[in-house]
Design a protein around this motif. Structure first.
Motif, PDB file in Angstrom:
ATOM      1  N   ASP A 174      12.942   7.775 -15.200  1.00 37.34           N
ATOM      2  CA  ASP A 174      13.255   7.478 -13.798  1.00 37.34           C
ATOM      3  C   ASP A 174      12.207   8.071 -12.862  1.00 37.34           C
ATOM      4  N   ASP A 175      11.870   9.342 -13.075  1.00 38.16           N
ATOM      5  CA  ASP A 175      10.871   9.988 -12.220  1.00 38.16           C
ATOM      6  C   ASP A 175       9.510   9.320 -12.370  1.00 38.16           C
ATOM      7  N   HIS A 176       9.163   8.959 -13.596  1.00 41.22           N
ATOM      8  CA  HIS A 176       7.885   8.285 -13.829  1.00 41.22           C
ATOM      9  C   HIS A 176       7.791   7.006 -13.007  1.00 41.22           C
ATOM     10  N   ASP A 177       8.810   6.165 -13.081  1.00 40.49           N
ATOM     11  CA  ASP A 177       8.749   4.873 -12.404  1.00 40.49           C
ATOM     12  C   ASP A 177       8.782   5.027 -10.887  1.00 40.49           C
ATOM     13  N   TYR A 178       9.479   6.043 -10.410  1.00 41.28           N
ATOM     14  CA  TYR A 178       9.495   6.314  -8.967  1.00 41.28           C
ATOM     15  C   TYR A 178       8.109   6.759  -8.498  1.00 41.28           C
ATOM     16  N   ILE A 179       7.545   7.743  -9.194  1.00 40.38           N
ATOM     17  CA  ILE A 179       6.251   8.300  -8.783  1.00 40.38           C
ATOM     18  C   ILE A 179       5.131   7.277  -8.924  1.00 40.38           C
ATOM     19  N   LEU A 180       5.079   6.584 -10.068  1.00 46.27           N
ATOM     20  CA  LEU A 180       4.023   5.590 -10.269  1.00 46.27           C
ATOM     21  C   LEU A 180       4.211   4.387  -9.349  1.00 46.27           C
ATOM     22  N   GLY A 181       5.454   4.125  -8.968  1.00 44.23           N
ATOM     23  CA  GLY A 181       5.685   3.079  -7.984  1.00 44.23           C
ATOM     24  C   GLY A 181       4.985   3.393  -6.677  1.00 44.23           C
ATOM     25  N   LEU A 182       4.981   4.676  -6.306  1.00 41.40           N
ATOM     26  CA  LEU A 182       4.327   5.114  -5.072  1.00 41.40           C
ATOM     27  C   LEU A 182       2.816   5.220  -5.217  1.00 41.40           C
ATOM     28  N   THR A 183       2.365   5.783  -6.335  1.00 42.04           N
ATOM     29  CA  THR A 183       0.944   6.126  -6.461  1.00 42.04           C
ATOM     30  C   THR A 183       0.095   5.056  -7.132  1.00 42.04           C
ATOM     31  N   SER A 184       0.734   4.063  -7.762  1.00 47.02           N
ATOM     32  CA  SER A 184      -0.019   3.033  -8.473  1.00 47.02           C
ATOM     33  C   SER A 184       0.413   1.619  -8.098  1.00 47.02           C
ATOM     34  N   HIS A 185       1.703   1.346  -8.176  1.00 46.54           N
ATOM     35  CA  HIS A 185       2.176  -0.022  -7.993  1.00 46.54           C
ATOM     36  C   HIS A 185       2.130  -0.455  -6.529  1.00 46.54           C
ATOM     37  N   LEU A 186       2.578   0.414  -5.618  1.00 48.70           N
ATOM     38  CA  LEU A 186       2.475   0.095  -4.190  1.00 48.70           C
ATOM     39  C   LEU A 186       1.016  -0.058  -3.753  1.00 48.70           C
ATOM     40  N   PRO A 187       0.116   0.866  -4.114  1.00 46.93           N
ATOM     41  CA  PRO A 187      -1.290   0.670  -3.732  1.00 46.93           C
ATOM     42  C   PRO A 187      -1.867  -0.653  -4.226  1.00 46.93           C
ATOM     43  N   TYR A 188      -1.458  -1.086  -5.412  1.00 51.51           N
ATOM     44  CA  TYR A 188      -1.942  -2.380  -5.902  1.00 51.51           C
ATOM     45  C   TYR A 188      -1.466  -3.510  -4.991  1.00 51.51           C
ATOM     46  N   VAL A 189      -0.187  -3.484  -4.627  1.00 49.13           N
ATOM     47  CA  VAL A 189       0.356  -4.531  -3.754  1.00 49.13           C
ATOM     48  C   VAL A 189      -0.334  -4.502  -2.391  1.00 49.13           C
ATOM     49  N   VAL A 190      -0.567  -3.312  -1.859  1.00 49.81           N
ATOM     50  CA  VAL A 190      -1.244  -3.183  -0.564  1.00 49.81           C
ATOM     51  C   VAL A 190      -2.664  -3.745  -0.652  1.00 49.81           C
ATOM     52  N   SER A 191      -3.380  -3.394  -1.708  1.00 50.69           N
ATOM     53  CA  SER A 191      -4.745  -3.881  -1.896  1.00 50.69           C
ATOM     54  C   SER A 191      -4.767  -5.398  -2.034  1.00 50.69           C
ATOM     55  N   LEU A 192      -3.871  -5.920  -2.853  1.00 47.53           N
ATOM     56  CA  LEU A 192      -3.811  -7.365  -3.067  1.00 47.53           C
ATOM     57  C   LEU A 192      -3.434  -8.102  -1.783  1.00 47.53           C
ATOM     58  N   SER A 193      -2.433  -7.592  -1.073  1.00 46.92           N
ATOM     59  CA  SER A 193      -1.966  -8.283   0.134  1.00 46.92           C
ATOM     60  C   SER A 193      -3.022  -8.250   1.234  1.00 46.92           C
ATOM     61  N   LEU A 194      -3.794  -7.159   1.316  1.00 43.94           N
ATOM     62  CA  LEU A 194      -4.878  -7.097   2.293  1.00 43.94           C
ATOM     63  C   LEU A 194      -5.918  -8.168   2.004  1.00 43.94           C
ATOM     64  N   PHE A 195      -6.300  -8.291   0.741  1.00 38.60           N
ATOM     65  CA  PHE A 195      -7.311  -9.297   0.403  1.00 38.60           C
ATOM     66  C   PHE A 195      -6.754 -10.705   0.598  1.00 38.60           C
ATOM     67  N   TYR A 196      -5.486 -10.887   0.283  1.00 39.11           N
ATOM     68  CA  TYR A 196      -4.843 -12.190   0.490  1.00 39.11           C
ATOM     69  C   TYR A 196      -4.835 -12.555   1.973  1.00 39.11           C
ATOM     70  N   TYR A 197      -4.553 -11.577   2.817  1.00 39.86           N
ATOM     71  CA  TYR A 197      -4.572 -11.798   4.268  1.00 39.86           C
ATOM     72  C   TYR A 197      -5.966 -12.241   4.725  1.00 39.86           C
ATOM     73  N   LEU A 198      -6.994 -11.580   4.214  1.00 36.62           N
ATOM     74  CA  LEU A 198      -8.361 -11.938   4.587  1.00 36.62           C
ATOM     75  C   LEU A 198      -8.735 -13.324   4.068  1.00 36.62           C
TER      76      LEU A 198
END
Length: 279
Positions: A174-198
């Motif tokens: 549970d802790d792994h998925d919470y922490i990696l969701g913040l430090t890995s999975h969310l950053p990926y979505v942010v990076s992808l969505s920024l490029f998609y917006y551009l």
């Protein structure tokens, strides 16, 4: 019974991409390394570059001391279910998936020793052609607190982690998925969505990327990761990712408010100070 000080333990690596192939390469001369990949060309190349000692079938390989499943995380539970009756009671079942809850839940149903694993390491480009014997040097290797290992089996797992140059950290799935969701999975979505917006803004102004500097390349670098791997980590951690995206949208609105109030410089200084203390 094999002793820890014996020369070689055996490992069977299922999936010989960047992580699985690098794992095998890192253990060269230290373990007996067997491998399997659905792509026979990948297996051939893994043998040629010395990532494994021998290719085995699933049935043969499952007899190894440790079986490491290193395929996209969304397929790991399915693989375990399909082979549930083939695992050996004395073997250790392990994985390298980027989420842990769905994997550990399926591992519990196997009549074998098990522990979830996740090396916090990687590269922008994946595949057998990019494997690296030093990929795991100095990196955290997450091991799940949810496991049924005896002390002897735990020592074997720790030997594996240390033999590739990593250091083990035990946390709950549970802790792994919470922490990696913040430090890995969310950053990926942010990076992808920024490029998609551009990409969408290209319709208004041609050649906008002609004027992009290293800042944009760095910010959107992780959006060029393997779509299959990326989809898997999002799909298997969707509850956390959806929550964090929603909270991040609220943070963007907060930043707009900060800008409008003329306090952006203070925010930028605060963030810079904190980030500089981390890295």
């Amino acid at each position: 019974m094999k002793q820890l000080e014996d020369s070689f333990f055996s490992i069977f690596i299922i999936g010989l991409g960047l992580i699985g192939g690098s794992l095998g390469l890192s253990l060269k001369g230290k373990w007996l390394r067997y491998g399997y990949d659905i792509d026979r060309d990948v297996v051939r190349e893994a043998l040629e570059v010395g990532a494994i000692d021998k290719s085995l079938s699933i049935e043969e390989g499952l007899k190894s001391d440790i079986v490491v499943i290193s395929i996209p995380v969304q397929f790991i539970p399915y693989f375990i279910r399909e082979n549930r009756d083939k695992f050996y009671k004395d073997s250790i079942l392990m994985d390298t998936g980027s989420t842990k809850r769905v994997v550990v839940d399926e591992m519990r149903k196997v009549d074998s020793f098990f522990i979830g694993g996740h090396p916090i390491a990687g590269k922008e480009k994946g595949g057998i052609k990019n494997i690296d014997s030093h990929l795991f040097d100095g990196k955290i290797f997450v091991l799940t607190e949810e496991n049924n290992l005896t002390e002897e089996k735990k020592r074997i797992v720790l030997k594996l982690v240390r033999d590739i140059g990593s250091f083990p950290v035990f946390i709950s799935a549970d802790d792994h998925d919470y922490i990696l969701g913040l430090t890995s999975h969310l950053p990926y979505v942010v990076s992808l969505s920024l490029f998609y917006y551009l990409m969408k803004k290209e319709k208004d102004k041609d050649n906008i990327f002609k004027f992009a500097g290293s800042g944009l390349r760095d910010t959107t670098r992780i959006s060029s990761g393997d779509p299959v791997m990326s989809y898997g980590m999002i799909k298997t951690n969707l509850d956390h990712v959806k929550r964090f995206i929603s909270e991040y949208i609220d943070t963007l609105k907060e930043v707009i408010d900060v800008i409008e109030k003329g306090k952006f410089k203070e925010l930028a200084e605060k963030v810079k100070e904190r980030r500089d203390r981390i890295w």
